[in-house]
Each structure stands twice: as C-alpha cells, then as structure tokens.
Scaffold this active site. Sequence first.
Site, short mmCIF file in Angstrom:
data_model
loop_
_atom_site.label_atom_id
_atom_site.label_comp_id
_atom_site.label_asym_id
_atom_site.label_seq_id
_atom_site.Cartn_x
_atom_site.Cartn_y
_atom_site.Cartn_z
N CYS A 185 0.83 -1.21 0.00
CA CYS A 185 0.00 0.00 0.00
C CYS A 185 0.86 1.26 0.00
CB CYS A 185 -0.94 0.00 1.19
SG CYS A 185 -0.11 -0.08 2.79
N HIS A 435 -1.70 1.21 7.35
CA HIS A 435 -2.15 1.21 5.96
C HIS A 435 -2.02 2.61 5.39
CE1 HIS A 435 -4.33 0.11 2.38
NE2 HIS A 435 -5.21 1.06 2.60
#
Length: 695
Positions: A185, A435
């Site tokens: 990510c 994330h």
Amino acid sequence: MLMAKPDVPSSILPRSSSILPNSIETLDENESIEAQVNNVQSLALSSPNRDRSDDDDNNNNHDSVSIPPPIYDGYSSSSSDESQSVPSPPINLDHDDDECQIPIRNTSQALDDIDDDIWGDDDLPETRRPWTPNVSPGFGSDDDDDNDDDNSKNEPRKSLFYGFRQEPEPVTGVGAGLWNLGNSCFLNSVFQCFTHTVPLIESLLSFRYEVPCHCGNEFFCVIRAIRYHIEAALRPERCPIAPYFFFDNLNYFSPDFQRYQQEDAHEFLQAFLEKLEICGSDRTSFRGDITSQDVFSGRLISGLRCCNCDYVSETYEKSVGLSLEIEDVDTLGSALESFTRVEKLDEQLTCDNCNEKVSKEKQLLLDKLPLVATFHLKRFKNNGLYMEKIYKHVKIPLEIDLQPYMRNIQENEVSTKYHLYALVEHFGYSVAYGHYSSYVRSAPKIWHHFDDSKVTRIDEDMVLSQDSYILFYAREGTRWFSSVYEEMQPLVEASLLNSSPKSVLDSSTNGECLSEISYENGDKASKPCDSAGVCNQHVKTKEDFVSLSNDDVFLSAESSSGEESPMGELLDPLDPDDSYSPCTEKESDSCLAIERATIRDDFFPLLLDQNQESSTSSPKLQERTFEMQLLQMEETTKSQEPWKQPLSSISNIADSMEAEFVYGDLMKKPSPRARELLDQAISTNGSPPKKLKTT
C-alpha cells in the site's frame, strides 16, 4: 545541534518580505474535526479478507472518534472500528460481471490473504455485505465473528423509496486502482499521486528513451517503467492493475526495501525520485522544456551568520521536498515558518572573515521552487524504544503562497502560489504497521480516494479533515488532471486499435477484461531490459501469457513511429507493438529484438540485428519479414531436432549402442545406458531449448 532562541533576529538572509507568512485561509477552520472523520475501519494490521468483528460494532458511536488502538504483544490484534455518519455514500468503482470476471494470477504463496473479492457490494444481500479493513495484508488478524443480527445494524439507512434507490455513478476521469500485492500500500499510494501529476506526465511525453539508459542499471529503467505504469492506469477498461514492475524491483530503489514488508511511503518517495533524477540526468533526452528533474527538484539556501562580525556565508543545497516538524505546530504555514526560522548553533565554529571561533546562527530559505512542491509531515519520532506516531491534525490549505519563505523573488516572475492536488494518509500506530491510502484532486472541486484497488468519490471537506502524511502541491497555472485525461483518451483508444493482432498469444480469455491487469514479465534477476525497463531473461511458458487472439505466433519486433504528437509519445513509445494491450501481459523487448514462436510448449528465439529494425516500419514489410522469419524458424527447428534425423548422423555413440538403435526395434524401450548415451548425443548436436538465455 540547532536551537531556536527568542533573541535571535528574524532573518539573517536578505528577503523580499517578512518571515511571518500571510494568513492562509483554510476551509472549515471552525468545523469540528470529529464531524469530518472518514470511515477508518481498523488501525490494526490484518488480512483484508476477514469479516468485520461484531463485538466492536455494538460499542460504535457514529458521532465520536476513537483513540489510537493499544499496542498488543505479537502481531495479532483485535479490530478497532472507527466510523461516523457520512453525508452521502461513497461511489465505489464497480465493474460489470462480464467485464472483469477473470481469475487473479497468484504470484506467491505469501499472497494467500489478499482479498479475492473484487466486486462491489451492491450485488450482495444487504445483511451479508462483506467488510474489508483499511489495512495492508501481511501481519495480524481481526476477529472472525459472524453475527447476522450485529451485521444488520451496520446496514445503510434505507430511504422511503428503497425500491427506487438510484445506483451510484461510476467513477471516471481518474486512473485505475492498484492491487495490493502484499503490504504494497505504501507503493500504491505514492504511485497514485505520480499518475495524477500533470508536469510529470508532460516530462515523460518529451522523453526519448535511449539504450542503455542512464539509470545505472541495465535491467531496470525508472522512466520507462513509470511511463508504462501511467499508460496502463489510464486505459478505458478501468480494471485495477498490479504494479509488479516496481514491487519486484524494490531492492533497486533501496537495499532496505523488502517485498511483503511494510515500508515508509516517504522513504520510498525519496528513493524513487532519486533514481528518477539519475535516469533523467541527460537533459538532451527530453524534447521539451520540462525534464523529470524540474518537476520535483528545488533548491535551498543556507546562511551562516557570525555573531562576532556579522559576516554571512551562503551555501546552496538541492532539495527534493521538505520534511517539516509538526509536534509544536497546527498548520502547514506554521510548520514552514518553523522550518525557515533563524536558529543558533550550540557548537562554536571558526569564522572565515574574522578567523575567530565564535557562535553562529543558521537559517534555511527557499531559493528555487519546483513545479511540484512536496511536504512531508514528520508523524513519527523515536521515543528511545520505538518509532512513535504523532496523532495530531495539521490544517492544510487548498492554496498556499511560498513567497514568505523564500530568499527573494523568483526569476522571470515565476508564480510562487501552489494548489493542493494530492496527499497520502497513514492509518495505524507505527511506521511498520498500518495502511496507506491517497487522495487525488482531478478538478477544482472533484476529489477521489484511492485505497489500493478501490476508487471512490469523496467530499472535499472530508479530505481536509484527514491526518495527512505527504502533501503534493502544483504551481499555479498547472493544468488539472481532468483536462489532460480527456486529451489522452482518444490517443489511448487509438493505441488499442493500432495494436498488432499478432502481438499476443493464444488464450481462453476471448477478449474479456482481466480483473488483474499485470505488466510484470517473469523473474527479475539477471535478465535483459524489456520494453518497460524490466528485466526478463527466462521466457515464460505458454500458459503464463494472456491474450486476445487465437494466433500461435508472438511478434515483438521493434519499429519506429513515423509521426509525433503532443501526447503520442507516452501512448506509443518507440514501437507500435510495445504499447500496452488491455487485458494482456507485455512480452519482453530486449536490447536485441527477439522473435518468439510457440511450437508445443517450447520457445525458439531468433535474434535480429539492430539494423533490421527499420525494415519493419511499414505493415507490408513487417508482414513479409514475419513470414521470412517463420520459414527460418521452421528450418532451424528441423536442424535442431536430431531425433527426427537418421540415427547414423548422431556421433559419439558406442558401436554396440548404435547398432541397438539403428537395427533394433525403435518402439522397444532402450536400456538405461543407451538412453544416457543418446541424451548426450542429442545435447551435443543440439536440442530445443527449454529457456531462453541471453548473455
């Protein structure tokens, strides 16, 4: 060590204005942050194919913001759900069933936890909608409790006319999403910002690729790879793509980067821009006025003032973005003010003017501004045990004037005003866990949220309420991405129509859009450059290729394009067959053009000389050349199949063994010793190679 003193002067370098910046108006300054927090599903790192934890749903308050989750021992942690009521549901980037229902190629066993559900939630029952946490796969897990009653509480509020509810509009005008390949990510969020950076696209359009490139690595070209990535992301099919080029070459950017390991997005950004600068160091390779160095690279001026004789020495420092402290500030302007503040050095230094060892003061100011200014907000600090995250909201303006932080006025009256067009956000409590996602502004009032493969429309106020990590500002006068996107679409469609029908291998896809558009070509170790700068030595087997055609021959000869267009260079780089074909995988384009044909499961390479490239410039010549090469390949195949020739022509076989094969029953299974000698003879005379090896 630099220390700020209240009694030091406001500036030691000549400036066009006061160090104190003008007040910068921001949107919703008085609005509560709690009312703007987006749906943060989880701060614990977990696998995205887990169902939502129902134990936490009963305690959710849609009008409150949860605190960062506590740190647990080990990797596993329970899901901490943060949610609130949203003014309007986000528009999910959904795909039709007949458009993208193709299995995803699993590249590693480490990707078992990657989310296999790529469809929108609108096709599922209301009470059984899956939930995917906003975290990267790789470590930890959420609780796996299924409870229909609890799940029903999280259903969206139904209107009085539920049966006539309008379906959300599809997302258009932006690039495609990116698949999370396993803790990738950080890479996806940065590349989404690159894809929507208009000055970068313009510089790539004017770049002339040379062999070898200036990257310092003959197997990987950064400029070629990013051009290919942007071209693939802007295809009209809008299927998410998998950035294998960069994911499999993370070690090229930094030896500390490892696949399937969470890395810092800012560290990757700096490493990538450094390689991009090296690759584009030759300004003659750019046909236009904008080079890759002009996009992100600026310059700082550092001034040292002697406290004894007031002598000021000046030095210039190259800068690719600014890293700003945010622990004692609450706005971007105050962070820039702190960055350019005069600081007194603790250590005494010798003055070049008075030759005395005296105290000195230091100040940093902006001297040359880039086309795109990047600001890194330092949200992680070392507390002595680990890297601690700073949970603090910093107000960011949509527009900012950098003139108050400069030494003097820019040459040629270059604008010092910038507008925000992209940012990267980090969820989680550590640099190694959490994330990353990105937000892109394609038009003055249009924002999209890129969360790996998911692309949704989002409100501007919601974006400004996020705890941003990296900010991207474009200079005033830079065109918006939406206008560039509209100009490029006809050229993208033209490149699809001009793709050679023989540029792909036989496949069972029948022209359907892949759910995973991959531009990765084989292993990446010790391989020659392919068309996008990615190394490829070992040729894939036939079943590894994806195709739209039923032809049995793969043609990847290089040819030069006869016409140039403002946008065509990106869409048609160097050769027609080198352009990205939707729902297909690119074949390698090495330093020598390689013709490959498929016979059974083997590949037979025919190496062409570089001076033959011009012979394929026209379609007729290209077809004639292909036929000649096919005949040559058949002759070569016959000469390389000794088992189809008389056995008497095979040398180095013992007389007894030769008699056994020549005069005996050929259908009879030979002895192990005879089989061994025959294999040695075949290997001596030549046999079809299983893998293509290029030195």
